[in-house]
Scaffold this active site. Sequence first.
Site, short mmCIF file in Angstrom:
data_model
loop_
_atom_site.label_atom_id
_atom_site.label_comp_id
_atom_site.label_asym_id
_atom_site.label_seq_id
_atom_site.Cartn_x
_atom_site.Cartn_y
_atom_site.Cartn_z
N ASP A 134 34.86 30.46 48.60
CA ASP A 134 34.94 31.70 48.00
C ASP A 134 36.39 32.39 48.29
OD1 ASP A 134 32.22 32.30 47.42
OD2 ASP A 134 31.59 32.49 49.48
N ASP A 190 26.96 38.69 48.05
CA ASP A 190 26.10 37.46 48.48
C ASP A 190 24.59 37.99 48.82
OD1 ASP A 190 28.21 35.89 47.98
OD2 ASP A 190 28.78 35.62 49.99
N ASP A 213 31.26 34.08 51.92
CA ASP A 213 31.48 33.45 53.39
C ASP A 213 31.82 31.95 53.52
OD1 ASP A 213 29.35 32.05 52.16
OD2 ASP A 213 27.78 33.18 53.28
#
Length: 1061
Positions: A780, A469, A776
């Site tokens: 996901d 990310d 997070d």
Amino acid sequence: MSGPFKNSPRGEDKDVEAGTSTFTDYEDSPFDITTTKNAPVERLRRWRQAALVLNASRRFRYTLDLKREEDKKRMLRKMRAHAQAIRAAHLFKASASRVNVPQGITSSPPTPGGGDFGIRQEQIVSISRDQNIGSLQELGGVKGLSGLLKTNLEKGIHGDDDDISKRKSAFGSNTYPQKKGRSFWRFVWEASQDLTLIILIVAAAASLALGIKTEGIEKGWYDGISIAFAVLLVIVVTATSDYRQSLQFQNLNEEKRNIHVEAISYLSILVIRQVPADGVLVAGHSLAVDESSMTGESKIVHKNSAKNPFLMSGCKVADGHGTMLVTGVGVNTEWGLLMASVSEDNGGETPLQVRLNGVATFIGIVGLTVAGVVLFVLVVRYFTGHTKDANGAPQFIGGKTKFDHVLDDLVKIITVAVTIVVVAVPEGLPLAVTLTLAYSMRKMMADKALVRRLSACETMGSATTICSDKTGTLTLNEMTVVESYAGFQKMDPPDSSSKLPPAFTSKLVEGIAHNTTGSVFRSESGEIQVSGSPTERAILNWAIKLGMNFDALRSESSAVHFFPFNSEQKRGGVAVKSADSSVHVHWKGAAEIVLGSCTHYMDENESLVDMSGEKMAKLKNDINDMAARSLRCVAIAFRTLEADKIPTDEEQLSKWVLPDDDLVLLAIVGIKDPCRPGVKNSVRLCQQAGVKVRMVTGDNIQTAKAIALECGILASDSDASEPNLIEGKVFRSYSEEERDRISEEISVMGRSSPNDKLLLVQSLKRRGHVVAVTGDGTNDAPALHEADIGLSMGIQGTEVAKEKSDIIILDDNFESVVKVVRWGRSVYANIQKFIQFQLTVNVAALVINVVAAISSGDVPLTAVQLLWVNLIMDTLGALALATEPPTDHLMDRDPVGRREPLITNIMWRNLLVQAMYQVTVLLVLNFRGISILHLKSNPNPERVKNTVIFNAFVICQIFNEFNARKPDEINIFQGVLRNHLFVGIICVTVVLQVVIVEFLGTFASTIKLDWEMWLVSIGIGSIRLTNGWPLAVIGKCIPVPETPVSQYFRINRWRRNSSGN
């Protein structure tokens, strides 16, 4: 070159020790398990059945308990069946509600009353566990239940010591009984279960009895007691090592529990993020719960306080938020009962552990064969009169040697053969994996990484790509609004409110105050404190500077319905009803997405102006300009709505979709989130190590490009083109074959959804990559589950993401991810060091004893001496080598392939050179030692010679431990003083060896050596050292082929099998 390292910056320049990763295993070996994540139970059972095991309780201690796993699944099935029954009852109730007859699971609701509260524990547990909506309504709903529990629906319980004590006594605490750790004596008992040690104890008892009978009490007890003492020493040292390892795992498990919410709540009010106890919903907005852990169904369940208010402990909040009245805690919940019934999970076996069991099985079979040969040869030589005593006379003479003497001699022969098995079968080899994993996991905690699944630690060492990310991982997650547009005009400075008319500001701050998951608090000192995600905090702080009074706005108007921010939609909304009954629907989200729904904007005169194509293009250019400067762009818009269009029924309201068309643009803000200071160096380190870093972000493609250039993921602007830089919607539009083709080249994916991340992971895995993924959000979870290693964020990560991950990065920092890679490689490297060390001892000890037994009918190393060597080789060697800290050299290699042979060509070279040296020198001493050492005039030449052989052999192993630290480096002493445990074990081994030789001669069959013999022993061992000694230097200069030795044998076998078919 094809395969997972195609884009490695090092190309063909491979570290020979790391080997290659292009080999395909042609065998269907039970030990050939590349990953134990989601492995079938039958596959795990198969390798257990194939392993040669002498001590099952010890060998399988840190593997998945298949029986207990089945018991756990059986209990879950019962709980899920119960949940299905409740669901069926709800359907029955829904049909009965047409005639307004309250119906529930039970025929009669429980009668309130009991103790200090208006309801007893078993009554409230019954309502909650059966999800009996009828009984809840009989009590007056949530409000009536809170009255019986003396709980304020807004403030919770009183919380004083007396109140908490009463609640704890009446309803219990939110804990479940923890399994007590095993005591030291349990480990002693398990260590003593080794089959060979049991045989040696029996042999020691027989030797003791026969020795006393044949030689008398004064001398006859020496051999038996010596063997028994040596066996006892092995058991105690092994148990001590295992016990310390167990304590490490207990501490790590405690850390794991600290990550999860363990609210000690006694019928209080909780704001729900995850469900730590059973309860009923008081109020919530778009609350969706993942109940798969309890029901077995992956479907997300939407909750509302009217018809589906019950929440179960152990479930995770997938979306929305809410407040819950706790009704059951601890073992009074089904989840608590499940947790109380299962033991602590140590993560199951790891692929490396399974492979080491295969290595141990192969070595064990060889050792058993050798021991059998030695036993056969010694017995034949004994009965044929070829075995001589100390005076050179035959030990056995047919018809003359007494039966007791024959039996005593046979016991000694059997003892030697069994001791060879003890040395040959590396029972501690697979356990060395758990030792180094426990050590690594403890150290990784200090590096801000919590390992939830044991095998993830070693798998991370094989990672070939990391899909990371952006926000908070590659960046600091410290966001500030640095640029803003109000309507169509740029504000300078961005928080200047003087140019904004009051009505404009009023609508803007109303939307910000309500359409947020953050909060604003004013302390007693007057200091303003803002909470929430970094993006929310940045926008709230900006609004405060514009004059927003958070509490006043929230009290003057009320939120009617929420649409929480969604990573798929990339926006969130709220319908707000003011005191004058007017309704505004406020939206906030990704700038280009919200802007696409806007048909007007509000100018500085508070007028609504049509959004022409020209103006739309101008704003899009402004957004792209901000994104190119690494700014996260967020748009804020609203629209009015007639109050009568809002559903009044709660169930209809929960399904109502907020209108998102005809929006009026209020503002666009650019939020700066700078890169972490060390992230560029970390990305460079990964690239150098053959690990490709890919950024997968939901941000604008231009923002993603700017951050990628700043981090070093993209080298230059020339790299910023498809497919290197791609949008999620473009990637998902391709077919599976096209995605597989381009996935290798993707470095940055912008405006990606969680499903795009999942598709990328699947494509990369099909290409042969070992994929690590950071995540997070709740959405996901599929990608985290699918990846070889799922890395969730400890600060920003949701509980669902943490639950699906293998490792939790506690500080959300990409540098911590790189440290995990480093530690993962260290695990593999340490195991290889230990294998090289142990196999060298194995080969040398076996060859020396076999050759000596066949040629002379005697062995130079006695049972007690071999047990001491086994202790050095097994337990002490594992402690010394399996706890080596990682070095920078580990990141100069390409990743180790999952089918990489454990014993590399460099290890084979080192092993053979060292073993051949030991065997040659010690066999020369065995056959010509008396003359070489000038011992003819010595009163005990044979005993001195054997003592020198034993002493030199042990000293060789001490120096061998130094060599094993650096298999492919000349300077083996580099960093040795930093490993205090290694130095301590070497010192302890040296001291004990001196004590055995000089003071325990009666027990160890040794004799005191003079300084000359000590120098000879040290000289023999030290020739193998580096830094000037020729043998090791010459040995490490011998070139080795890149193709693993084992590949030649497997390919030949595959060809033979193919031709046979």
